[in-house]
Design an enzyme around this catalytic site. Sequence first.
Site, PDB file in Angstrom:
ATOM      1  N   CYS A  44      26.314  17.057  25.083  1.00 60.41           N
ATOM      2  CA  CYS A  44      26.602  16.664  23.706  1.00 60.41           C
ATOM      3  C   CYS A  44      27.899  17.292  23.182  1.00 60.41           C
ATOM      4  O   CYS A  44      28.964  17.125  23.760  1.00 60.41           O
ATOM      5  CB  CYS A  44      25.389  16.987  22.837  1.00 60.41           C
ATOM      6  SG  CYS A  44      25.251  16.019  21.324  1.00 60.41           S
ATOM      7  N   GLU A  97      20.341  13.669  27.695  1.00 64.50           N
ATOM      8  CA  GLU A  97      20.052  14.990  27.136  1.00 64.50           C
ATOM      9  C   GLU A  97      18.562  15.176  26.864  1.00 64.50           C
ATOM     10  O   GLU A  97      17.917  14.335  26.229  1.00 64.50           O
ATOM     11  CB  GLU A  97      20.837  15.186  25.835  1.00 64.50           C
ATOM     12  CG  GLU A  97      20.580  16.516  25.148  1.00 64.50           C
ATOM     13  CD  GLU A  97      21.415  16.697  23.895  1.00 64.50           C
ATOM     14  OE1 GLU A  97      21.180  17.681  23.172  1.00 64.50           O
ATOM     15  OE2 GLU A  97      22.321  15.864  23.626  1.00 64.50           O
ATOM     16  N   LYS A 137      23.311  24.490  27.668  1.00 63.69           N
ATOM     17  CA  LYS A 137      24.239  24.208  26.587  1.00 63.69           C
ATOM     18  C   LYS A 137      24.704  25.512  25.947  1.00 63.69           C
ATOM     19  O   LYS A 137      23.903  26.350  25.538  1.00 63.69           O
ATOM     20  CB  LYS A 137      23.573  23.307  25.544  1.00 63.69           C
ATOM     21  CG  LYS A 137      24.504  22.828  24.436  1.00 63.69           C
ATOM     22  CD  LYS A 137      23.779  21.867  23.493  1.00 63.69           C
ATOM     23  CE  LYS A 137      24.708  21.371  22.399  1.00 63.69           C
ATOM     24  NZ  LYS A 137      24.030  20.451  21.459  1.00 63.69           N
TER      25      LYS A 137
END
Length: 306
Positions: free
Chosen positions: A164, A42, A130
């Site tokens: 995540c 990430e 994201k």
Amino acid sequence: MTRICIIQQPPHLLDLDAGTEAAVGHIAEAAARGADLAVFPETWLGGYPGWVFGLAGWNDAEARHWFQRLTMASATADGDHMRALRQAAATHGINVVIGFNERSRPHSATLYNSAATISSDGDLLGVHRKLLPTHTERLVWTPGDAHGLRAYDTSAGRVGSLVCWEHWHPIARHALHHSDEQIHVALWPDMPEAHRLASRSYAFEGRCFVVSAATWLPVTAVPEELREAYACGVGTDADSEAFFPGGSGIVGPDGEWRTEPVLGPAMVLADIDLADTVAYKHDLDVTGHYDRPDLLQWSVQEARIR
């Protein structure tokens, strides 16, 4: 067989040029080790802004300073730094998934937490943003969209990604399963037990391989003037060896580790057989014989927001 390589090497926090140069070298090394797919964790390019969790006060001059630094160290999807990574992928004939801080336009202050998928021909297949930054991450990143919420055909297999805590969005997971994902890239900053469980559960649910990529971030890789705020943000002592200890690994479609989580600096390798993604759907196929579209329906708005 398909060979996967996770790049668990220190990112260059807030230094886009150095980070790009390092990424090019790591891509070359992964290819030299016979990898078909190289994966970075990430926001590896530009670095994870761990300080946001400790600098969330109103009108905080220090927070503004580091936001400005992060923005200036963030790449655009069609800029020179991404082109350098695409050229490296093409030169070495390897597919790449890399987490990066994406700047929406060259002079914009709008940032996304993104994952770029690059083919072995150097094509930018797609960028997943994201969907929703977590907690005070929203102070630096804008909520993304579902434009990149899909698996892409590559010479390594059909590859998709989530970042995540997106791994706890059931419909986001289902959308990727529905795109016949064979290799799922799970990008994390760190790898506590909850993240390991999410990676294994995803693999079992989707009957796919999960490349669970975490960051090795030694304290020395963080600018000295930022270390106290970074330690406060991530809950680590400033005198620790690392803010993030790594923990990358590869999970099979049965939910079991094919390569156990590795700590410290490493190039994490695994050879996988994509046929296993079919074999394990014999008893569970959540978008096939184990689905009930007559009872349960869902949809995805795939348009790019900005």
